[in-house]
Design an enzyme around this catalytic site. Structure first.
Site, PDB file in Angstrom:
ATOM      1  N   LEU A   1      11.506   1.183   7.002  1.00 57.85           N
ATOM      2  CA  LEU A   1      10.904   2.270   5.474  1.00 57.85           C
ATOM      3  C   LEU A   1      10.957   3.351   5.278  1.00 57.85           C
ATOM      4  O   LEU A   1      11.015   4.745   6.025  1.00 57.85           O
ATOM      5  CB  LEU A   1       8.773   2.143   5.653  1.00 57.85           C
ATOM      6  CG  LEU A   1       8.726   2.177   4.161  1.00 57.85           C
ATOM      7  CD1 LEU A   1       8.280   1.844   3.433  1.00 57.85           C
ATOM      8  CD2 LEU A   1       6.972   3.145   4.695  1.00 57.85           C
TER       9      LEU A   1
ATOM     10  N   TYR B   1       0.803  -1.463   0.375  1.00 59.03           N
ATOM     11  CA  TYR B   1      -0.052   0.457  -0.189  1.00 59.03           C
ATOM     12  C   TYR B   1       0.825   1.444   0.433  1.00 59.03           C
ATOM     13  O   TYR B   1       2.031   1.328   0.070  1.00 59.03           O
ATOM     14  CB  TYR B   1      -0.946   0.168   1.917  1.00 59.03           C
ATOM     15  CG  TYR B   1      -0.409   0.597   2.223  1.00 59.03           C
ATOM     16  CD1 TYR B   1       0.673  -0.536   3.145  1.00 59.03           C
ATOM     17  CD2 TYR B   1      -0.456   1.355   3.122  1.00 59.03           C
ATOM     18  CE1 TYR B   1       1.030  -0.095   4.605  1.00 59.03           C
ATOM     19  CE2 TYR B   1       0.653   1.455   4.406  1.00 59.03           C
ATOM     20  CZ  TYR B   1       1.167   1.680   5.148  1.00 59.03           C
ATOM     21  OH  TYR B   1       1.180   1.248   6.398  1.00 59.03           O
TER      22      TYR B   1
ATOM     23  N   LYS C   1       6.583  -1.839   1.484  1.00 58.31           N
ATOM     24  CA  LYS C   1       5.189  -1.325   2.266  1.00 58.31           C
ATOM     25  C   LYS C   1       4.251  -2.281   2.472  1.00 58.31           C
ATOM     26  O   LYS C   1       3.452  -2.536   2.015  1.00 58.31           O
ATOM     27  CB  LYS C   1       4.926   0.046   1.727  1.00 58.31           C
ATOM     28  CG  LYS C   1       4.070   0.334   2.982  1.00 58.31           C
ATOM     29  CD  LYS C   1       4.167   2.133   1.876  1.00 58.31           C
ATOM     30  CE  LYS C   1       3.159   3.394   3.244  1.00 58.31           C
ATOM     31  NZ  LYS C   1       3.248   3.254   4.587  1.00 58.31           N
TER      32      LYS C   1
ATOM     33  N   GLU D   1      12.611   2.937  13.923  1.00 61.07           N
ATOM     34  CA  GLU D   1      11.699   3.902  13.308  1.00 61.07           C
ATOM     35  C   GLU D   1      10.485   4.058  14.155  1.00 61.07           C
ATOM     36  O   GLU D   1      10.394   3.240  15.211  1.00 61.07           O
ATOM     37  CB  GLU D   1      11.585   3.735  11.896  1.00 61.07           C
ATOM     38  CG  GLU D   1      10.726   2.425  11.454  1.00 61.07           C
ATOM     39  CD  GLU D   1      10.389   1.810   9.714  1.00 61.07           C
ATOM     40  OE1 GLU D   1      10.723   3.437   9.761  1.00 61.07           O
ATOM     41  OE2 GLU D   1      10.523   0.769   9.618  1.00 61.07           O
TER      42      GLU D   1
HETATM   43  N1  PLP Z   1       7.839   4.065   8.971  1.00 54.88           N
HETATM   44  C1  PLP Z   1       6.405   3.230   8.565  1.00 54.88           C
HETATM   45  C2  PLP Z   1       6.632   2.507   9.364  1.00 54.88           C
HETATM   46  C3  PLP Z   1       5.703   4.171   7.824  1.00 54.88           C
HETATM   47  O1  PLP Z   1       4.188   3.213   8.488  1.00 54.88           O
HETATM   48  C4  PLP Z   1       5.948   5.028   7.751  1.00 54.88           C
HETATM   49  C5  PLP Z   1       4.411   6.041   6.895  1.00 54.88           C
HETATM   50  O2  PLP Z   1       3.199   4.941   6.382  1.00 54.88           O
HETATM   51  C6  PLP Z   1       6.950   6.030   7.833  1.00 54.88           C
HETATM   52  C7  PLP Z   1       8.038   5.385   8.298  1.00 54.88           C
HETATM   53  C8  PLP Z   1       7.278   7.525   6.866  1.00 54.88           C
HETATM   54  O3  PLP Z   1       6.295   7.186   5.270  1.00 54.88           O
HETATM   55  P1  PLP Z   1       6.359   8.547   4.613  1.00 54.88           P
HETATM   56  O4  PLP Z   1       7.461   9.342   4.845  1.00 54.88           O
HETATM   57  O5  PLP Z   1       6.838   7.815   2.867  1.00 54.88           O
HETATM   58  O6  PLP Z   1       4.664   8.614   5.044  1.00 54.88           O
END
Ligand code: PLP
Length: 287
Positions: free
Chosen positions: A206, A33, A148, A181
């Site tokens: 991610l 997603y 993701k 994270e």
């Molecule tokens: N880390 C995780 C586990 C996430 O689910 C997300 C966003 O959904 C992020 C980091 C931040 O990613 P982004 O800046 O692309 O929204």
């Protein structure tokens, strides 16, 4: 106005948006997603999200549901039909519908693409002026969280634990004691000597689209950046901390496990990075 969802080529009222119960996303979390922020009627960094979606699909050998340009058109059409200025677009692709067997379906089935749009709350004035708290918990996720995937059980349990503790987010800590994270955000600290630190990209985080933008903006502003592991103790001793995501942009973190960070108020560099990110978005919208 009622919400409109996209389901495999059809725009339907949300209440009638359905997928089959043998969808592999439903049965195995066999899907990926993206969440794209909608700001002033525009999708933020559509290209970055499409790139990451492509990568996630490739890594899991899920067929692309349609070409990139066509997907971009469908995303914008879903947004248009919902007439929303600020919120999120959710895009999900699963391997498709097949008899429940673990191995990939043979012959392959068509992937299932669904999209929804909804309002979302940007950080409140209080969250921006006071910052938010995070707790730290063990990172119980699988070893390929760079993909993701919709398999988010440890993330949702971690977020719930954070909320029950009165915190905004949980920072996940690996077996070596390093923060990876947050459950849905990337984690950042600024050390006493002004270095911006976040975990290096790799299978254990991610790589946020916002993360990549912040790294670029920090370099442009002459901030020293270190992409590496940092411990919970290092975070607690930091001058500043923040988290990032498409919906939160840069959000100051002012406590970790109840311990105030720096002077307990949002840090100057954090807020400068937030402003720089906002400016870049405004410029992209004007251009
Ligand atoms: N880390 C995780 C586990 C996430 O689910 C997300 C966003 O959904 C992020 C980091 C931040 O990613 P982004 O800046 O692309 O929204």
């Amino acid at each position: 106005m009622s919400r409109i969802a996209y389901v495999n080529g059809h725009y339907v009222p949300l209440a009638q948006a359905m997928v089959h119960i043998e969808d592999r996303g439903y049965q195995f979390a066999d899907g990926v997603y993206e969440v794209v922020a909608i700001h002033r009627g525009r999708l933020l960094d559509e290209g970055g999200h499409l790139d990451r979606l492509d990568r996630s699909l490739r890594e899991l050998e899920i067929e692309r549901p349609m070409g990139r340009a066509a997907l971009g058109v469908a995303m914008r059409e879903t947004l248009r039909r919902n007439r929303l200025d600020d919120g999120i677009l959710y895009v999900q692709v699963t391997r498709g519908v097949a008899k429940r067997e673990h191995g990939f379906p043979h012959p392959p089935v068509k992937p299932v693409l669904v999209m929804t749009v909804r309002r979302s709350n940007p950080p409140s004035a209080a969250q921006l002026s006071d910052g938010v708290g995070v707790i730290t918990i063990p990172d119980l996720r699988w070893k390929r969280v760079d993909i993701k995937s919709v398999s988010l059980l440890p993330n949702i349990l971690g977020k719930e634990q954070a909320h029950r503790a009165g915190a905004f987010e949980a920072w996940l800590v690996d077996e070596k004691g390093g923060v990876t994270e947050g459950t849905s955000t990337n984690a950042w600290i600024i050390t006493k000597d002004g270095r911006l630190v976040t975990r290096e990209a790799g299978p254990h985080i991610l790589n946020g689209i916002t993360r990549m933008a912040i790294l670029r903006l920090a370099a442009k502003a002459g901030v020293a950046v270190e992409e590496r592991s940092f411990s919970v103790d290092e975070a607690k001793a930091a001058r500043e901390a923040f988290l990032s995501s498409s919906t939160n942009w840069v959000l100051p973190v002012t406590s970790v496990d109840g311990k105030p960070i720096g002077n307990g108020h949002p840090g100057a560099t954090t807020m400068e990075l937030r402003e720089a990110y906002g400016r870049e978005i405004a410029e992209a919208g004007a251009g």
